[in-house]
Design a protein around this motif. Structure first.
Motif, PDB file in Angstrom:
ATOM      1  N   UNK A  40      37.625  32.788  38.107  1.00 51.08           N
ATOM      2  CA  UNK A  40      38.781  33.570  37.672  1.00 51.08           C
ATOM      3  C   UNK A  40      38.881  34.808  38.558  1.00 51.08           C
ATOM      4  N   UNK A  41      40.021  34.955  39.211  1.00 49.55           N
ATOM      5  CA  UNK A  41      40.244  36.072  40.120  1.00 49.55           C
ATOM      6  C   UNK A  41      41.326  36.948  39.513  1.00 49.55           C
ATOM      7  N   UNK A  42      40.991  38.198  39.230  1.00 52.00           N
ATOM      8  CA  UNK A  42      41.929  39.121  38.603  1.00 52.00           C
ATOM      9  C   UNK A  42      42.473  40.089  39.643  1.00 52.00           C
ATOM     10  N   UNK A  43      43.741  40.460  39.456  1.00 53.97           N
ATOM     11  CA  UNK A  43      44.367  41.385  40.392  1.00 53.97           C
ATOM     12  C   UNK A  43      44.456  42.774  39.776  1.00 53.97           C
ATOM     13  N   UNK A  44      44.600  43.770  40.635  1.00 47.68           N
ATOM     14  CA  UNK A  44      44.745  45.144  40.155  1.00 47.68           C
ATOM     15  C   UNK A  44      46.183  45.434  39.740  1.00 47.68           C
ATOM     16  N   UNK A  45      47.094  44.489  39.991  1.00 42.49           N
ATOM     17  CA  UNK A  45      48.498  44.674  39.644  1.00 42.49           C
ATOM     18  C   UNK A  45      48.821  44.369  38.199  1.00 42.49           C
ATOM     19  N   UNK A  46      47.860  43.859  37.441  1.00 42.02           N
ATOM     20  CA  UNK A  46      48.080  43.594  36.038  1.00 42.02           C
ATOM     21  C   UNK A  46      48.699  42.239  35.732  1.00 42.02           C
ATOM     22  N   UNK A  47      48.869  41.381  36.735  1.00 43.34           N
ATOM     23  CA  UNK A  47      49.422  40.055  36.482  1.00 43.34           C
ATOM     24  C   UNK A  47      48.342  39.141  35.931  1.00 43.34           C
ATOM     25  N   UNK A  48      48.740  37.947  35.529  1.00 43.40           N
ATOM     26  CA  UNK A  48      47.781  36.972  35.022  1.00 43.40           C
ATOM     27  C   UNK A  48      46.768  36.630  36.109  1.00 43.40           C
ATOM     28  N   UNK A  49      45.510  36.438  35.729  1.00 45.87           N
ATOM     29  CA  UNK A  49      44.501  36.088  36.730  1.00 45.87           C
ATOM     30  C   UNK A  49      44.710  34.659  37.252  1.00 45.87           C
TER      31      UNK A  49
END
Length: 111
Positions: free
Chosen positions: A75-84
């Motif tokens: 699971x890769x999460x972004x700093x933009x707040x979108x779904x991972x």
């Protein structure tokens, strides 16, 4: 399964990681994770077209790897707040390689 060489004309340093066909949802069209110095993409093919999710490498906030007996989920999460971006059915070594590539590309961009 494993690392597949990408199209060198598209992005010279991109590496492609393909999920195993033996895992749920990957039998006909296995999920591919493409990691390049500029972006990370999850490509899921369909009968007509494909679903492509992309995060800029500078916007990757965290990478979470959940390993099972044979396969891993990443699971890769972004700093933009979108779904991972989530993908399952990768070998443990591939999941760790994805994480290592992301970390090295981010370190290169900082220096």
């Amino acid at each position: 399964m494993g690392v597949t060489p990408s199209n060198p004309a598209a992005e010279p340093q991109a590496q492609v990681f393909t999920a195993s066909r033996w895992t749920q949802g990957n039998f006909l069209f296995p999920t591919r994770i493409v990691v390049s110095p500029l972006r990370l993409s999850r490509i899921k093919s369909r009968w007509l077209g494909s679903n492509d999710e992309t995060i800029a490498m500078s916007k990757v906030a965290s990478v979470h790897i959940s390993t099972g007996m044979l396969w891993s989920e990443i699971r890769i999460e972004s700093s933009g707040g979108t779904d991972p971006i989530t993908s399952h059915g990768h070998r443990k070594a591939d999941a760790q390689r994805i994480r290592d590539l992301i970390e090295s590309y981010q370190a290169q961009s900082r220096s």
